[in-house]
Scaffold this active site. Structure first.
Site, PDB file in Angstrom:
ATOM      1  N   THR A  31       0.862  -1.135   0.008  1.00 18.18           N
ATOM      2  CA  THR A  31       0.073  -0.118  -0.052  1.00 18.18           C
ATOM      3  C   THR A  31       0.966   1.350   0.033  1.00 18.18           C
ATOM      4  O   THR A  31       1.733   1.390   0.713  1.00 18.18           O
ATOM      5  CB  THR A  31      -0.968   0.122   1.305  1.00 18.18           C
ATOM      6  OG1 THR A  31      -1.759  -1.238   1.013  1.00 18.18           O
ATOM      7  CG2 THR A  31      -1.723   1.276   1.351  1.00 18.18           C
ATOM      8  N   GLN A 106      -4.161  -6.691  -6.865  1.00 17.92           N
ATOM      9  CA  GLN A 106      -4.696  -7.176  -5.633  1.00 17.92           C
ATOM     10  C   GLN A 106      -5.861  -6.358  -5.286  1.00 17.92           C
ATOM     11  O   GLN A 106      -5.957  -5.235  -5.355  1.00 17.92           O
ATOM     12  CB  GLN A 106      -3.703  -7.113  -4.323  1.00 17.92           C
ATOM     13  CG  GLN A 106      -4.336  -7.829  -3.106  1.00 17.92           C
ATOM     14  CD  GLN A 106      -3.297  -7.372  -1.865  1.00 17.92           C
ATOM     15  OE1 GLN A 106      -3.556  -6.321  -1.419  1.00 17.92           O
ATOM     16  NE2 GLN A 106      -2.383  -8.471  -1.551  1.00 17.92           N
ATOM     17  N   HIS A 149      -6.994 -10.558  -1.898  1.00 21.87           N
ATOM     18  CA  HIS A 149      -6.404 -10.198  -0.396  1.00 21.87           C
ATOM     19  C   HIS A 149      -7.152 -11.133   0.664  1.00 21.87           C
ATOM     20  O   HIS A 149      -8.235 -10.474   1.278  1.00 21.87           O
ATOM     21  CB  HIS A 149      -6.234  -8.916  -0.017  1.00 21.87           C
ATOM     22  CG  HIS A 149      -5.444  -8.589   1.142  1.00 21.87           C
ATOM     23  ND1 HIS A 149      -4.908  -9.340   1.992  1.00 21.87           N
ATOM     24  CD2 HIS A 149      -4.861  -7.462   1.354  1.00 21.87           C
ATOM     25  CE1 HIS A 149      -3.905  -8.797   2.783  1.00 21.87           C
ATOM     26  NE2 HIS A 149      -3.939  -7.895   2.419  1.00 21.87           N
ATOM     27  N   GLY A 150      -6.687 -12.264   1.200  1.00 20.64           N
ATOM     28  CA  GLY A 150      -7.494 -12.757   2.277  1.00 20.64           C
ATOM     29  C   GLY A 150      -6.456 -13.211   3.447  1.00 20.64           C
ATOM     30  O   GLY A 150      -6.590 -13.871   4.209  1.00 20.64           O
ATOM     31  N   HIS A 152      -4.013 -10.977   6.826  1.00 16.80           N
ATOM     32  CA  HIS A 152      -3.700  -9.781   7.322  1.00 16.80           C
ATOM     33  C   HIS A 152      -4.777  -8.995   8.363  1.00 16.80           C
ATOM     34  O   HIS A 152      -4.904  -8.094   8.689  1.00 16.80           O
ATOM     35  CB  HIS A 152      -2.849  -8.908   6.872  1.00 16.80           C
ATOM     36  CG  HIS A 152      -1.649  -9.521   6.201  1.00 16.80           C
ATOM     37  ND1 HIS A 152      -1.250  -8.669   5.084  1.00 16.80           N
ATOM     38  CD2 HIS A 152      -1.110 -10.336   6.266  1.00 16.80           C
ATOM     39  CE1 HIS A 152      -0.107  -9.341   4.667  1.00 16.80           C
ATOM     40  NE2 HIS A 152      -0.169 -10.606   5.258  1.00 16.80           N
ATOM     41  N   TYR A 154      -7.927  -8.458   7.159  1.00 15.53           N
ATOM     42  CA  TYR A 154      -8.766  -7.678   6.178  1.00 15.53           C
ATOM     43  C   TYR A 154     -10.297  -8.770   6.087  1.00 15.53           C
ATOM     44  O   TYR A 154     -10.341  -9.754   6.631  1.00 15.53           O
ATOM     45  CB  TYR A 154      -8.040  -7.244   4.608  1.00 15.53           C
ATOM     46  CG  TYR A 154      -6.861  -6.156   5.125  1.00 15.53           C
ATOM     47  CD1 TYR A 154      -7.376  -5.007   5.512  1.00 15.53           C
ATOM     48  CD2 TYR A 154      -5.621  -6.523   5.031  1.00 15.53           C
ATOM     49  CE1 TYR A 154      -6.312  -4.032   5.600  1.00 15.53           C
ATOM     50  CE2 TYR A 154      -4.724  -5.689   5.153  1.00 15.53           C
ATOM     51  CZ  TYR A 154      -4.881  -4.534   5.467  1.00 15.53           C
ATOM     52  OH  TYR A 154      -3.932  -3.613   5.979  1.00 15.53           O
ATOM     53  N   ARG A 202      -4.227 -14.550  -1.483  1.00 12.81           N
ATOM     54  CA  ARG A 202      -3.021 -14.222  -0.422  1.00 12.81           C
ATOM     55  C   ARG A 202      -3.520 -14.837   1.044  1.00 12.81           C
ATOM     56  O   ARG A 202      -4.728 -14.113   1.462  1.00 12.81           O
ATOM     57  CB  ARG A 202      -3.007 -12.766  -0.207  1.00 12.81           C
ATOM     58  CG  ARG A 202      -1.536 -12.505   0.440  1.00 12.81           C
ATOM     59  CD  ARG A 202      -1.028 -11.183   0.393  1.00 12.81           C
ATOM     60  NE  ARG A 202       0.580 -11.287   0.593  1.00 12.81           N
ATOM     61  CZ  ARG A 202       1.282 -10.334   0.655  1.00 12.81           C
ATOM     62  NH1 ARG A 202       0.815  -9.202   1.313  1.00 12.81           N
ATOM     63  NH2 ARG A 202       2.815 -10.512   0.775  1.00 12.81           N
TER      64      ARG A 202
END
Length: 346
Positions: A31, A106, A149-150, A152, A154, A202
């Site tokens: 990011t 992503q 994005h799966g 951290h 989120y 991810r």
């Protein structure tokens, strides 16, 4: 200094279906908050082009948000919806492809307002559709695949993690039940892009709020978790760890990417402090930089095919020529990671 002979595992081609990469290096998604009003400009296109023309095999863009009210909680994160933002991304793709690079976005949703119990099933259905629309748009404007994005903490990971998912409907409960939301996102994206467009997922054990968190504690649990996701249509698992060399479970040297590949048979991407001597949490928690480090410990594991691709984060963030320098043996020219550099990324 690492010799060109020992570097061969990192700089051989990789093919999965219709996707062929010139080497195994991947730019990890990072990011940057540099897309005013959600629109990636010509500076963003130039940023990714520089990495592509310097021998990066696959670029995964910074996280891009889907069209949903909660999808972004940070200013200047790029959108993956709307005519202007998508036109900006089409220009990014054009610039990367012009120098022979490959690139995937992503796609993410940063997370529920409080926890995932707040979402009704109708709102979940709308979010799934927003993911699918983003996937369809990615294919339409020329990207080479997508990453969901799966990790951290989120949104998709909030459904995975027992501490943030205590729903009592079909989206909560057992470990397998908590994968249902991700399954439906993956399936919807697959319907939107067809059978031959790569979908990367991810995943991580750790969360942004808890670096010691665990989704699973044994290989058997990991297999239970992964199988529904693989069956739903994931082509590549991107396995996020803080330090790639650390074993995931006692009794084996395999890291998370190694275990995921062994258990699913799917290609995997490893990541975590590659090319640097300190992990990313020292940046987030303490604002620390990191010195350059050799990759000799990585290469034998890649040669043994424990994993297939290698994602480089902060080292490539500050040094667009990282892959070119490493491949040509110019490791003395590598640039250390300095947090101050985040203010002047190029």
């Amino acid at each position: 200094m690492t010799t060109n002979t020992t570097l061969e595992p990192l700089f051989t081609s990789f093919t999965l279906g219709n996707l062929t990469l010139k080497n195994r290096t991947v730019m990890a998604p990072m990011t940057r908050n540099m897309s005013p009003n959600g629109v990636p400009g010509v500076d963003v296109a130039a940023y990714y082009r520089r990495r592509a023309e310097n021998n990066v095999g696959l670029i995964i863009t910074e996280g891009t948000v889907i069209q949903h009210a909660d999808s972004s909680n940070q200013k200047n994160v790029p959108f993956f919806y709307g005519e202007e933002a998508l036109r900006g991304w089409a220009n990014v793709v054009s610039e990367v492809h012009a120098v022979g690079g490959k690139i995937i976005p992503q796609i993410w949703h940063m997370g529920a307002r409080g926890n995932v119990n707040e979402y009704s099933e109708s709102e979940i259905a709308a979010i799934i559709e927003a993911f699918a629309q983003a996937a369809a748009d990615a294919k339409r404007i020329g990207f080479d695949g997508i990453e969901l994005h799966g990790a951290h903490g989120y949104l998709i990971d909030q459904f995975f993690w027992e501490q943030t998912n205590q729903r009592t409907d079909r989206y909560g409960g057992s470990l397998i039940a908590r994968t249902r939301f991700a399954q439906e996102v993956i399936q919807a994206c697959r319907r939107a892009v067809g059978p031959d467009f790569p979908i990367v997922l991810r995943i991580s054990q750790w969360k942004g709020v808890d670096y010691k968190a665990k989704l699973v504690t044994t290989p058997d649990e990991l297999k239970q978790f992964l199988q529904p996701l693989a069956d739903a249509g994931v082509d590549i698992f991107h396995c996020s760890t803080r330090r790639f060399w650390e074993p995931e479970f006692e009794g084996s040297d395999l890291n998370l990417a190694g275990w995921v590949k062994q258990l699913t048979g799917k290609p995997t991407i490893t990541v975590g402090s590659i090319g640097l001597d300190g992990d990313v949490t020292t940046l987030f928690a303490e604002g620390k930089g990191a010195n350059t480090a050799g990759i000799e410990g990585l290469l034998p594991r890649l040669a043994k095919e424990e994993f297939d691709l290698v994602a480089i984060g902060r080292a490539l963030l500050v040094d667009p020529a990282w892959a070119a320098k490493v491949s040509s043996g110019r490791t003395d020219e590598l640039i250390p990671f300095n947090p101050e550099a985040l203010k002047t990324l190029y």
